[in-house]
Design a protein around this motif. Structure first.
Motif, short mmCIF file in Angstrom:
data_model
loop_
_atom_site.label_atom_id
_atom_site.label_comp_id
_atom_site.label_asym_id
_atom_site.label_seq_id
_atom_site.Cartn_x
_atom_site.Cartn_y
_atom_site.Cartn_z
N ASP B 27 0.89 -1.13 -0.03
CA ASP B 27 0.12 -0.10 -0.09
C ASP B 27 0.69 1.42 -0.14
O ASP B 27 0.58 2.19 0.61
CB ASP B 27 -0.96 -0.12 1.12
CG ASP B 27 -2.11 0.97 0.78
OD1 ASP B 27 -2.57 1.01 -0.11
OD2 ASP B 27 -2.77 1.54 1.95
N LEU B 28 1.67 1.21 -0.76
CA LEU B 28 2.75 2.46 -0.91
C LEU B 28 2.00 3.67 -1.53
O LEU B 28 1.27 3.41 -2.69
CB LEU B 28 4.03 2.29 -1.77
CG LEU B 28 4.96 1.45 -0.80
CD1 LEU B 28 6.29 1.27 -1.92
CD2 LEU B 28 5.75 2.14 0.07
N ARG B 29 1.90 4.76 -0.91
CA ARG B 29 1.54 6.10 -1.32
C ARG B 29 2.45 6.98 -1.34
O ARG B 29 3.34 7.22 -0.24
CB ARG B 29 0.34 6.27 -0.65
CG ARG B 29 -0.97 5.64 -0.61
CD ARG B 29 -1.99 5.73 0.16
NE ARG B 29 -2.86 4.38 0.29
CZ ARG B 29 -3.86 4.29 -0.59
NH1 ARG B 29 -4.01 5.26 -1.37
NH2 ARG B 29 -4.64 3.15 -0.48
N LYS B 30 2.51 7.98 -2.60
CA LYS B 30 3.36 9.20 -2.39
C LYS B 30 2.72 10.16 -2.81
O LYS B 30 2.22 10.18 -4.33
CB LYS B 30 4.52 8.92 -3.07
CG LYS B 30 5.70 9.96 -3.30
CD LYS B 30 6.07 10.68 -1.94
CE LYS B 30 6.77 11.85 -1.66
NZ LYS B 30 7.24 12.25 -0.45
N TYR B 31 2.38 11.22 -2.10
CA TYR B 31 1.44 12.32 -2.70
C TYR B 31 2.45 13.46 -2.46
O TYR B 31 3.00 13.95 -1.67
CB TYR B 31 0.27 12.71 -1.62
CG TYR B 31 -0.84 11.41 -1.61
CD1 TYR B 31 -0.89 10.48 -2.58
CD2 TYR B 31 -1.88 11.39 -0.71
CE1 TYR B 31 -1.71 9.53 -2.73
CE2 TYR B 31 -2.85 10.44 -0.82
CZ TYR B 31 -2.74 9.27 -1.97
OH TYR B 31 -3.65 8.39 -1.75
N TYR B 32 2.43 14.49 -3.44
CA TYR B 32 3.25 15.55 -3.54
C TYR B 32 2.27 16.66 -3.23
O TYR B 32 1.30 16.92 -4.00
CB TYR B 32 3.78 15.69 -4.80
CG TYR B 32 5.17 14.77 -5.06
CD1 TYR B 32 6.18 14.82 -4.41
CD2 TYR B 32 4.86 13.74 -6.21
CE1 TYR B 32 7.20 14.06 -4.40
CE2 TYR B 32 6.05 12.66 -6.04
CZ TYR B 32 7.22 13.02 -5.43
OH TYR B 32 8.32 12.15 -5.57
N PRO B 33 2.64 17.43 -2.53
CA PRO B 33 1.63 18.72 -2.11
C PRO B 33 1.49 19.68 -3.17
O PRO B 33 2.62 19.96 -3.80
CB PRO B 33 1.62 19.15 -0.80
CG PRO B 33 3.38 18.73 -0.56
CD PRO B 33 3.60 17.54 -1.56
N ILE B 34 0.41 20.28 -3.74
CA ILE B 34 0.61 21.55 -4.35
C ILE B 34 0.34 22.67 -3.67
O ILE B 34 -0.71 22.59 -3.13
CB ILE B 34 -0.75 21.29 -5.46
CG1 ILE B 34 -0.67 19.92 -6.27
CG2 ILE B 34 -0.80 22.38 -6.53
CD1 ILE B 34 -1.95 19.73 -7.07
N LYS B 35 1.00 23.56 -3.72
CA LYS B 35 0.97 24.71 -2.85
C LYS B 35 0.26 25.85 -3.78
O LYS B 35 0.72 26.20 -4.87
CB LYS B 35 2.09 25.13 -2.02
CG LYS B 35 2.36 24.14 -1.10
CD LYS B 35 3.66 24.23 -0.15
CE LYS B 35 3.66 23.38 0.93
NZ LYS B 35 4.86 23.22 1.41
N GLY B 36 -0.34 26.68 -3.15
CA GLY B 36 -0.86 27.81 -3.98
C GLY B 36 -1.12 28.96 -3.15
O GLY B 36 -1.23 28.90 -1.85
N GLY B 37 -1.63 30.19 -3.66
CA GLY B 37 -2.06 31.33 -3.08
C GLY B 37 -0.80 31.91 -2.17
O GLY B 37 0.30 31.71 -2.45
N VAL B 38 -1.18 33.22 -1.69
CA VAL B 38 0.11 33.90 -1.23
C VAL B 38 0.76 33.37 -0.20
O VAL B 38 1.85 33.25 0.25
CB VAL B 38 -0.55 35.34 -0.58
CG1 VAL B 38 0.50 36.23 -0.14
CG2 VAL B 38 -1.31 36.04 -1.91
N LEU B 39 -0.20 32.47 0.85
CA LEU B 39 0.50 32.09 1.94
C LEU B 39 1.19 30.58 1.66
O LEU B 39 1.38 29.72 2.53
CB LEU B 39 -0.64 31.89 3.22
CG LEU B 39 -1.21 33.13 3.77
CD1 LEU B 39 -2.54 32.85 4.32
CD2 LEU B 39 -0.25 34.03 4.27
#
Lengths: 356, 398
Positions: B27-39
């Motif tokens: 059950d390997l999972r690798k999620y990369y966060p997507i960052k957005g917005g000013v903060l």
């Protein structure tokens, strides 16, 4: 390329085998803290020289050896090298070039035009301009070399840390760099140097006297020069870091220190070295500028900038211009030589500019 | 039924459980966060690897295929722990890999190594070959005593077919295939149990691909390595693999023995992939059952609900859009293997031919008979941009 690989050119493999044992050994203690350029050079002193020697037979050649090879073909490099070697000789052994005392002023011989005894004439204090020009080289070059080296050390270290660690460390270093970057070097120099003018010591370091005034100047140059090198180093570290060979070292379990020293730094340092070479010339002229403004080096230190400042009074009268001309000439030659060397080094390290 | 149970049941069905499992991914999972917005707040995540489970047996080759961006390489990096997984476990030789730290992790790295795709970026240009291949010994000094290291490096170079006297040369003095051999030599220096090969031949010229693949097979026989062979080239994978897993959008959609995947695929995506493999036989032109998929691979940042493949599948029904199919055993006409489809069934497609039984010489010598061997040697199958002829990426000049 392939042709060379196929031809069995290993004329003297045994000889090189001996030499190259050193880099295979594990980390030698004491390598870490040294000047980055030096530690890289020191790791493979014999291999790079062996590579140069083996050049003609077409065997092992590192990138540094390649750079050296193209450097050798560049007339710009030879002209600037000869000039710099000459200037360095003047700076280190001024006594070889003149037997007169630069501090001996005799008003009785003031404002003499160039002649056979006073080659460059004398100024209004009766100082021999030639002797003082020769002795002035030391301070000018010392400021340039120490300033450029200090900038390289501080800037590349911080750039390495910022680029490799990233995150908040990167943000912090970069923002501090921006602050220093926003202050013009000359303005910062004027403010800082007029503040330290009246101080005797700073953190236990004497600020007056020959080396004290040089230290003041170097301090200003390093303090306001590092952000440029830091940015350069940071960007090339960021470029090198995701390369597969860095990942491979991580996969092998290499420590971050080892990765930085053996993989990241040697591949990221070239642009910083090039800019430092150019900086040498720039800093020498900044020293002259500050001294000219009367806030850089001050007597008893002799430098070209101090001399130019001294002879300013003649500018309007139009007499004794030789006292202004000769130090300015030497200054120009020196700056030109270092900037030419920087150009040649940049071309050598940039494979795209190589014509082959 | 969990993936774990299914996998184990399936393998016991095939009677392969008499071999030891060296690496067990669950059950390997690798999620990369997507960052957005000013903060720079997280606004989403790219699900590069989304629940992958498999077993790797000692000494076998598991091929992982899939198109670009399906998460193959990320899977390799997570297995190497070059990236920390978002979730899941890897059990290596009975030890949980992600629970190790410091020296224990370093010790574990001796047994699992990686070969990278691009031989031009995987070798430090400022180090000699001897330093590159010898670096594993410097990092793990107890493997080979200091005095024997130079000899060990030369033996490694010889093992991968390079001249041991070239130990003092720099990477830019070698061709792409030679560089890849150097990369392999570095990978096997510590005598690992598992070698993860992340598209090791994709960047190479076709004839060199065959040489490197044959080298890897030779090393497997001699050293008993287990390979995880990540590639997008179906022919090469068939040539080298014992088992094959097909990935689509971060998930394994089908996994089984080489024959099961290539001769009796049950998942529509696998069938479509295989039907795209070019067959070097002009008389078959137009007669093949070619499946053309429409549309693009959906974004892994926003994968479709239910079965990931339903947006492009010709069998799609309502259940596919809502229910995610499990990776479970489906009949393939000759036993069964794992497939992640509600409507899995065998569909015969013309596929690459397995020539691995003919011996490696036929790869080059097979001119006399009909040139099936080139299907593998030419490796270009499923990968139109591989060029023949001299490697254009070799450095020019010197």
């Amino acid at each position: 390329m392939t042709e060379r690989n196929q031809t069995p050119h290993d004329a003297n493999p045994d000889e090189r085998l001996e030499h190259d044992d050193a880099p295979l050994h594990d980390n030698k203690p004491g390598e870490g803290g040294e000047l980055p350029t030096e530690s890289h050079e020191k790791q493979t002193p014999t291999s790079s020289s062996a590579a140069i020697a083996a050049d003609d037979t077409g065997t092992a050649r590192s990138l540094t050896a390649d750079a050296w090879r193209s450097l050798r073909k560049n007339p710009l490099f030879w002209i600037s090298s000869v000039l710099i070697v000459g200037l360095l000789a003047i700076a280190i052994f001024p006594g070889l070039f003149t037997d007169q005392n630069p501090d001996y002023g005799d008003l009785g011989r003031a404002r003499i035009d160039p002649n056979s005894t006073h080659w460059f004439g004398t100024d209004r204090q009766g100082y021999d301009v030639y002797t003082r020009t020769i002795y002035g080289a030391r301070a000018s070059i010392l400021v340039g070399v120490l300033g450029a080296t200090g900038t390289l050390l501080l800037g590349s270290f911080l750039g390495l840390v910022a680029g490799y660690l990233g995150g908040w460390v990167d943000t912090l270093i970069s923002r501090i760099g921006d602050i220093f970057f926003a202050i013009p070097l000359l303005m910062a120099g004027i403010i800082l140097l007029s503040a330290t003018r009246s101080m005797d010591t700073l953190l236990g370091v004497p600020l007056q006297g020959y080396f004290g005034t040089i230290f003041q100047l170097v301090l200003v140059l390093v303090l306001f020069g590092w952000p440029a090198i830091m940015r350069l180093m940071r960007s090339s570290v960021i470029q090198v870091k995701p390369n597969d060979y860095v990942q491979a070292a991580r996969a092998l379990g290499a420590s971050p220190l080892r990765i930085i020293r053996r993989h990241v730094m040697p591949n990221a340092l070239a642009p910083a070295i090039v800019v430092t070479t150019i900086n040498l010339g720039v800093y020498i002229s900044v020293e002259a500028t500050l001294s000219f403004l009367g806030i850089g080096l001050v007597p008893p230190a002799i430098s070209w900038g101090v001399m130019i400042n001294d002879s300013l009074v003649f500018l309007r009268s139009g007499t004794t211009l030789h006292a202004l001309f000769f130090p300015a000439l030497f200054l120009s030659i020196c700056v030109l030589a270092f900037i030419m060397l920087g150009d040649a080094v940049r071309d050598a390290f940039d494979p795209k500019s190589r014509d082959r | 039924m969990t993936d774990l149970e299914t996998t184990e049941r399936a393998t016991s069905d095939r009677g392969t459980n008499n071999r030891d499992i060296v690496l067990k991914a669950r059950d390997l999972r690798k999620y990369y966060p997507i960052k957005g917005g000013v903060l720079q707040r997280q606004v989403g995540e790219v699900k590069a690897v989304d629940g992958v489970s498999f077993d790797l047996y000692k000494g076998e080759t598991l091929g992982i295929v899939g198109e670009s961006g399906c998460g193959k390489s990320t899977l390799g990096r997570v297995l190497m722990r070059l990236e920390e997984p978002t979730d899941g476990t890897v059990e290596f030789d009975g030890v949980q890999m992600y629970e190790q730290s410091g020296s224990a992790m370093r010790k574990m790295r001796r047994d699992i190594q990686i070969v990278f795709q691009d031989p031009y970026t995987s070798l430090n240009p400022r180090r000699t070959v001897g330093e590159i291949v010898g670096e594993p010994f410097n990092i793990h000094p107890d493997v080979v005593p200091k005095k024997g290291r130079r000899k060990a490096v030369q033996e490694l170079l010889e093992l991968v077919g390079l001249n041991p006297e070239h130990i003092n040369r720099y990477p830019h003095q070698f061709s792409g295939g030679q560089r890849q051999r150097i990369g392999i030599a570095r990978g096997i220096a510590l005598n690992p149990k598992v070698l993860i090969c992340d598209e090791p031949v994709s960047a190479l010229d076709v004839s060199v691909q065959a040489q490197v693949v044959n080298l890897m097979e030779k090393l497997q026989r001699e050293l008993g390595l287990a390979y995880i062979f990540i590639a997008h080239d179906l022919s090469v994978v068939r040539h080298i693999s014992d088992r094959v897993g097909v990935m689509y959008l971060g998930r394994l959609v089908e996994i089984g023995d080489e024959d099961e995947i290539y001769s009796r695929p049950t998942h529509p995506y696998t069938q479509a992939l295989l039907s795209a493999v070019p067959v070097p036989d002009p008389t078959l032109r137009g007669k093949r059952d070619q499946i053309t998929l429409s549309g693009d691979v959906p974004s892994p940042a926003n994968p479709p609900d239910g079965c990931h493949f339903h947006t492009r599948c010709w069998k799609v029904q309502d259940v596919c859009r809502t229910d995610t199919p499990e990776l479970e055993v489906h009949q393939d006409g000759d036993g069964g293997h794992l497939s992640r489809c509600h409507f899995a069934e065998v569909r015969q497609v013309i596929e690459t031919q397995d020539v691995s039984g003919r011996g490696k010489d036929s790869l080059f010598a097979g001119q006399g008979e009909r040139d099936n061997s080139d299907a593998v040697a030419a490796g270009a199958a499923g990968d139109g941009d591989v060029q023949s002829g001299p490697d254009t990426r070799a450095p020019s000049g010197g």
